[in-house]
Write a protein that holds these residues in place. Structure first.
Motif, PDB file in Angstrom:
ATOM      1  N   THR A  85       0.804  -1.225   0.000  1.00 31.19           N
ATOM      2  CA  THR A  85       0.000   0.000   0.000  1.00 31.19           C
ATOM      3  C   THR A  85       0.838   1.276   0.000  1.00 31.19           C
ATOM      4  O   THR A  85       0.532   2.219  -0.721  1.00 31.19           O
ATOM      5  N   ASP A  96       0.922   4.463  -2.609  1.00 31.57           N
ATOM      6  CA  ASP A  96       0.679   5.836  -2.173  1.00 31.57           C
ATOM      7  C   ASP A  96       1.758   6.783  -2.682  1.00 31.57           C
ATOM      8  O   ASP A  96       1.469   7.924  -3.074  1.00 31.57           O
ATOM      9  N   PHE A 100       0.992   7.400  -6.267  1.00 29.04           N
ATOM     10  CA  PHE A 100      -0.205   8.243  -6.387  1.00 29.04           C
ATOM     11  C   PHE A 100       0.141   9.711  -6.146  1.00 29.04           C
ATOM     12  O   PHE A 100      -0.319  10.604  -6.871  1.00 29.04           O
ATOM     13  N   ASP A 101       0.962   9.970  -5.149  1.00 26.55           N
ATOM     14  CA  ASP A 101       1.344  11.348  -4.845  1.00 26.55           C
ATOM     15  C   ASP A 101       2.081  11.988  -6.023  1.00 26.55           C
ATOM     16  O   ASP A 101       1.881  13.170  -6.322  1.00 26.55           O
ATOM     17  N   SER A 121      -0.479  12.569  -8.911  1.00 32.72           N
ATOM     18  CA  SER A 121      -1.522  13.537  -8.566  1.00 32.72           C
ATOM     19  C   SER A 121      -0.984  14.964  -8.504  1.00 32.72           C
ATOM     20  O   SER A 121      -1.777  15.920  -8.521  1.00 32.72           O
ATOM     21  N   GLU A 173      -7.261  -3.454   1.716  1.00 36.34           N
ATOM     22  CA  GLU A 173      -6.469  -2.222   1.757  1.00 36.34           C
ATOM     23  C   GLU A 173      -5.699  -2.028   0.453  1.00 36.34           C
ATOM     24  O   GLU A 173      -5.636  -0.918  -0.098  1.00 36.34           O
ATOM     25  N   ALA A 194      -8.052  -0.863  -2.184  1.00 34.99           N
ATOM     26  CA  ALA A 194      -8.535   0.490  -1.916  1.00 34.99           C
ATOM     27  C   ALA A 194      -7.496   1.530  -2.308  1.00 34.99           C
ATOM     28  O   ALA A 194      -7.831   2.596  -2.863  1.00 34.99           O
ATOM     29  N   HIS A 195      -6.226   1.233  -2.044  1.00 36.53           N
ATOM     30  CA  HIS A 195      -5.159   2.168  -2.410  1.00 36.53           C
ATOM     31  C   HIS A 195      -4.994   2.229  -3.925  1.00 36.53           C
ATOM     32  O   HIS A 195      -4.685   3.302  -4.460  1.00 36.53           O
ATOM     33  N   GLN A 225      -7.468   1.852  -6.065  1.00 32.23           N
ATOM     34  CA  GLN A 225      -8.641   2.550  -6.595  1.00 32.23           C
ATOM     35  C   GLN A 225      -8.537   4.064  -6.472  1.00 32.23           C
ATOM     36  O   GLN A 225      -9.261   4.794  -7.170  1.00 32.23           O
ATOM     37  N   ARG A 226      -7.635   4.558  -5.654  1.00 30.70           N
ATOM     38  CA  ARG A 226      -7.437   6.010  -5.559  1.00 30.70           C
ATOM     39  C   ARG A 226      -7.059   6.601  -6.915  1.00 30.70           C
ATOM     40  O   ARG A 226      -7.349   7.765  -7.194  1.00 30.70           O
ATOM     41  N   GLU A 232      -8.313   6.137  -9.659  1.00 28.58           N
ATOM     42  CA  GLU A 232      -9.476   6.487 -10.476  1.00 28.58           C
ATOM     43  C   GLU A 232      -9.775   7.980 -10.401  1.00 28.58           C
ATOM     44  O   GLU A 232     -10.313   8.566 -11.346  1.00 28.58           O
ATOM     45  N   SER A 233      -9.416   8.617  -9.292  1.00 26.58           N
ATOM     46  CA  SER A 233      -9.637  10.062  -9.153  1.00 26.58           C
ATOM     47  C   SER A 233      -8.741  10.865 -10.094  1.00 26.58           C
ATOM     48  O   SER A 233      -8.970  12.067 -10.282  1.00 26.58           O
TER      49      SER A 233
END
Length: 303
Positions: free
Chosen positions: A91, A95, A98-99, A102, A145, A148-149, A151-152, A154-155
């Motif tokens: 996870t 993250d 993702f950071d 994003s 978990e 879920a991480h 799927q972030r 998708e934003s």
């Protein structure tokens, strides 16, 4: 030439997947904690997830991200510290990525993330599909978990596919290795009752599935990455023994209580019986090269 950024690319699955992706014309970037890799045509990128260090500028031209990173579930006893490592290695790494994506302009189209059939509860008398509820044990919670991480993303308007992977069969190691070693000494280990269902997949089919998921835009969400025909553990062992042409072998039953003493909480996964459905993939047109255990083992054992 589209670029695939990959975590966990030096592991059992990653090494085979890199070969398939290169054959299909992808440029590969592997995030690695050491620069020991020397595979031609692969760009190795140094990162340190624990310190949050990664080469940001080298990531932003990736068209696709494949996330395979994660400490080996079966490598060590599940202490509290080890369970934390198993979770965060899956996870926290996501993250960090993702950071990056994003906060910077990027061209990422899809994330294909590993998950596991440990997501489901144990049962011998039903099939599990992607819409079923998760279990309540440690590995199920880890998978929740993990997904879920993923799927972030998708934003960020990134298509996300999560492959709930079964037991991977490969001649390079992994699940089969200790059983093949025992069988060469004439012993066929039967774990617990031996009637627990094993939902498996040949490594070639798994890598083809990852490659297909990159470009199949209708693929979204969770998929059971398993072959259509699960097998009971004792049947797998006896089939292996016969295919190795062992005229004499002794089925050796390892009682459940002994496995619990030796493995602790990890024994839950060894004894778990999960019969997982591949119908979603089949409905969407995925064709297995190795749909049953006999054809899979025949190829792996060259019989």
């Amino acid at each position: 030439m589209p670029t695939v950024l990959m975590t966990g690319g030096t592991g059992l699955i990653g090494q085979s997947l890199v070969n398939i992706l290169q054959q299909r014309g992808y440029h590969i970037k592997l995030l690695t904690r050491s620069m020991r890799g020397d595979k031609p045509g692969v760009q190795y990128l140094l990162w340190n997830p624990q310190r949050g260090e990664l080469p940001v500028n080298d990531l932003l031209d990736a068209d696709y991200l494949i996330h395979l990173a994660g400490a080996n579930v079966a490598e060590k006893r599940w202490t509290a510290a080890r369970k934390q490592e198993l979770l965060l290695s899956r996870t926290h790494t996501l993250d960090l990525l993702f950071d990056v994506f994003s906060h910077h302009p990027h061209r990422l189209k899809a994330l294909i993330s590993a998950s596991a059939i440990g997501y489901y509860n144990a049962s011998q008398d039903r099939w599990f599909e992607e819409t079923d509820a998760p279990g309540h044990d440690f590995l199920a919670k880890t998978c929740m978990e993990w997904e879920a991480h993923a799927q972030r993303f998708e934003s960020l308007s990134v298509r996300v596919v999560m492959l709930r992977t079964g037991i991977v069969l490969s001649r390079q190691g992994g699940f089969l290795a200790p059983f093949l070693k025992a069988l060469r000494w004439g012993v066929a280990p039967i774990l617990g009752s031996g009637t627990q269902w094993i939902s498996w997949i040949h490594i070639h089919d798994l890598c083809r599935l990852y490659a297909n998921a990159l470009i199949t835009e209708q693929m979204k969400g969770p998929y059971n990455a398993v072959a259509p025909e699960p097998v009971m553990q004792k049947d797998l062992m006896l089939t292996l023994a016969r295919m190795l042409k062992k005229q004499y072998f002794v089925p050796f039953h390892v009682p459940a209580f002994m496995l619990r003493l030796l493995l602790g909480e990890m024994s839950t996964e060894v004894l778990k019986s999960v019969r997982v459905s591949a119908q979603k993939l089949q409905r969407e047109g995925f064709q297995y090269s190795f749909p049953d255990i006999y054809t899979a083992l025949s190829e792996l054992l060259h019989t």
